[in-house]
Design an enzyme around this catalytic site. Structure first.
Site, short mmCIF file in Angstrom:
data_model
loop_
_atom_site.label_atom_id
_atom_site.label_comp_id
_atom_site.label_asym_id
_atom_site.label_seq_id
_atom_site.Cartn_x
_atom_site.Cartn_y
_atom_site.Cartn_z
N GLU A 54 -4.52 10.28 4.19
CA GLU A 54 -5.01 11.18 5.34
C GLU A 54 -3.77 12.34 5.57
O GLU A 54 -2.70 12.41 5.01
CB GLU A 54 -4.99 10.49 6.70
CG GLU A 54 -3.61 10.07 7.48
CD GLU A 54 -2.79 9.08 6.87
OE1 GLU A 54 -1.88 9.05 6.20
OE2 GLU A 54 -3.36 7.84 7.03
N ASP A 89 0.91 -1.22 -0.07
CA ASP A 89 0.04 -0.15 -0.08
C ASP A 89 1.08 1.23 -0.12
O ASP A 89 0.50 2.25 -0.75
CB ASP A 89 -1.06 -0.10 1.32
CG ASP A 89 -1.99 -1.13 1.18
OD1 ASP A 89 -2.22 -1.45 0.23
OD2 ASP A 89 -2.39 -1.50 2.20
N GLY A 90 1.89 1.19 0.67
CA GLY A 90 3.03 2.41 0.86
C GLY A 90 3.34 2.68 -0.68
O GLY A 90 3.70 4.00 -0.97
N TYR A 114 -3.93 4.61 9.44
CA TYR A 114 -3.68 5.36 10.85
C TYR A 114 -4.68 5.81 11.48
O TYR A 114 -4.80 5.74 12.77
CB TYR A 114 -2.85 6.81 10.41
CG TYR A 114 -2.09 7.22 11.47
CD1 TYR A 114 -1.87 6.86 12.79
CD2 TYR A 114 -1.07 8.43 11.41
CE1 TYR A 114 -1.12 7.31 13.80
CE2 TYR A 114 -0.20 8.85 12.25
CZ TYR A 114 -0.20 8.48 13.63
OH TYR A 114 0.52 8.91 14.51
P1 NAP Z 1 4.17 2.24 5.42
O1 NAP Z 1 5.12 1.41 6.01
O2 NAP Z 1 4.31 2.59 4.02
O3 NAP Z 1 2.73 2.01 6.06
C1 NAP Z 1 2.29 1.66 7.21
C2 NAP Z 1 1.47 0.29 7.15
O4 NAP Z 1 0.17 0.98 6.92
C3 NAP Z 1 1.80 -0.85 6.18
O5 NAP Z 1 1.55 -2.12 6.74
C4 NAP Z 1 0.87 -0.54 4.87
O6 NAP Z 1 0.44 -1.63 4.29
C5 NAP Z 1 -0.31 0.13 5.71
N1 NAP Z 1 -1.18 1.07 5.07
C6 NAP Z 1 -1.16 2.05 4.16
N2 NAP Z 1 -2.21 2.41 3.66
C7 NAP Z 1 -3.24 1.76 4.09
C8 NAP Z 1 -4.57 1.73 3.98
N3 NAP Z 1 -5.41 2.68 3.36
N4 NAP Z 1 -5.29 0.81 4.75
C9 NAP Z 1 -4.72 -0.06 5.59
N5 NAP Z 1 -3.42 -0.22 5.60
C10 NAP Z 1 -2.75 0.81 5.05
O7 NAP Z 1 4.43 3.46 6.52
P2 NAP Z 1 4.50 5.16 5.60
O8 NAP Z 1 5.21 5.18 4.39
O9 NAP Z 1 5.08 5.80 7.01
O10 NAP Z 1 2.98 5.71 5.86
C11 NAP Z 1 1.95 5.20 5.20
C12 NAP Z 1 0.79 5.08 5.82
O11 NAP Z 1 0.97 4.58 7.06
C13 NAP Z 1 0.14 6.43 6.34
O12 NAP Z 1 -0.39 7.00 5.33
C14 NAP Z 1 -0.55 6.03 7.44
O13 NAP Z 1 -1.98 6.05 7.18
C15 NAP Z 1 0.12 4.80 7.91
N6 NAP Z 1 0.72 4.87 9.28
C16 NAP Z 1 -0.14 4.34 10.27
C17 NAP Z 1 0.28 4.35 11.82
C18 NAP Z 1 -0.40 3.72 12.67
O14 NAP Z 1 -1.40 2.89 12.28
N7 NAP Z 1 0.06 3.82 13.91
C19 NAP Z 1 1.43 5.43 12.07
C20 NAP Z 1 1.90 6.08 11.02
C21 NAP Z 1 1.53 5.72 9.62
P3 NAP Z 1 1.55 -2.36 3.10
O15 NAP Z 1 2.07 -3.27 4.19
O16 NAP Z 1 0.75 -3.09 2.17
O17 NAP Z 1 2.44 -1.55 2.82
#
Ligand code: NAP
Length: 265
Positions: free
Chosen positions: A123, A48-49, A164
């Site tokens: 987001e 997804d990233g 997130y």
């Molecule tokens: P990343 O490692 O690319 O993504 C973090 C995780 O979020 C990965 O497992 C990714 O799936 C999953 N993800 C991304 N978009 C999603 C969606 N729409 N629905 C469900 N899961 C999703 O990290 P990054 O590049 O720093 O940030 C990308 C996204 O990570 C941000 O947009 C944010 O939503 C999320 N994030 C989550 C948290 C949290 O949950 N505490 C904290 C920071 C950021 P894949 O394994 O398939 O790539």
């Protein structure tokens, strides 16, 4: 002749799958282009990233995007590598289901009159620096709603509701709904500060306006789809749904709620 653009991350498994994909496309008589402009389809190989990076790098193309999942979760990336042959046949027959997805837009306006705009598929996070709480006046359109105090605010699209937003206690939203979800991050709620403690939902044409309440809160971290910036001298931030939508290819006949069940439960 059908034309595609391939976007991929640089993880070894992705590179292996992308190489096999290119060979299969050539055998099927599909041309691989070097740019996403004027193609019939974009193929995104990764997690997804990777899809989020593709959108930011190529300015949210409206041409259909099909995700081949080599990541961990794969909420957007629906096509398993072992289904590539079946996918190519369906692409050539024009038998693909397209799901439009909303994207969010943020306009940041500075005290000195400058402006900058970003878009996000998942987001925007608006937060303070380090452990300092931020104090933000929050309005919907022209109506003042609350003085928020806490870690920050996350504004997510339905697509981002499973990312997130979900970890922060926000609701899961079917991507067919046109709305923005605004969730508080560690809201302070005591006799000194009173902030809403649940998320709120905004209809498609409404805007959320955020204004820093003090000098310290005018320096904010702006996070969008995993990228981040820090800006000082912020006067206001306006967030809304963009009129532009992206189009993702759905594959495998699963609904949004089937995916929620498979990936989260
Ligand atoms: P990343 O490692 O690319 O993504 C973090 C995780 O979020 C990965 O497992 C990714 O799936 C999953 N993800 C991304 N978009 C999603 C969606 N729409 N629905 C469900 N899961 C999703 O990290 P990054 O590049 O720093 O940030 C990308 C996204 O990570 C941000 O947009 C944010 O939503 C999320 N994030 C989550 C948290 C949290 O949950 N505490 C904290 C920071 C950021 P894949 O394994 O398939 O790539």
């Amino acid at each position: 002749m059908k034309r595609v653009f391939i976007y991929k991350n640089d993880v070894p498994r992705t590179l292996e799958i992308a190489e096999a994909l290119e060979k299969k496309l050539e055998v099927a008589g599909i041309r691989i282009e070097d740019s996403p402009s004027e193609v019939d389809l974009i193929l995104c190989v990764g997690g997804d990233g990777t899809l989020l990076n593709l959108m930011q790098k190529h300015e949210f193309p409206t041409v259909p995007v099909a995700g081949i999942n080599t990541g961990h979760l794969g909420f957007f990336q629906e096509i398993a590598p072992e289904k590539i042959d079946e996918f190519i046949v369906r692409f050539l027959e024009g038998d693909l289901v397209i799901q439009p997805y909303n994207i969010a837009k943020a306009d940041i306006i500075f005290e000195d009159g400058g402006e900058i705009a970003y878009r996000a598929l998942n987001e925007f996070v608006i937060k303070g620096q380090g452990t300092h709480p931020v104090h933000l006046n929050i309005s919907i359109n022209e109506s003042f709603i609350e003085r928020f105090s806490g870690d920050g605010i996350i504004v997510s699209t339905p697509a981002g509701s499973t990312a997130y937003n979900y970890s922060l206690g926000g609701a899961l939203v079917d991507p067919r709904l046109n709305l923005l979800q605004v969730a508080p991050m560690a809201p302070m709620n005591n006799t000194a500060y009173r902030s809403l403690t649940s998320s709120i939902l905004l209809p498609a044409n409404d805007s959320l306006i955020i204004k820093p309440c003090d000098e310290q809160s005018s320096t904010l971290g702006i996070l969008f789809d995993g990228q981040d910036q820090v800006y000082s001298g912020i006067k206001s931030i306006e967030l809304c749904l963009s009129r532009r939508k992206i189009n993702l290819v759905r594959f495998g006949g699963t609904t949004f709620w089937d995916k929620v069940k498979t990936k989260f439960l």
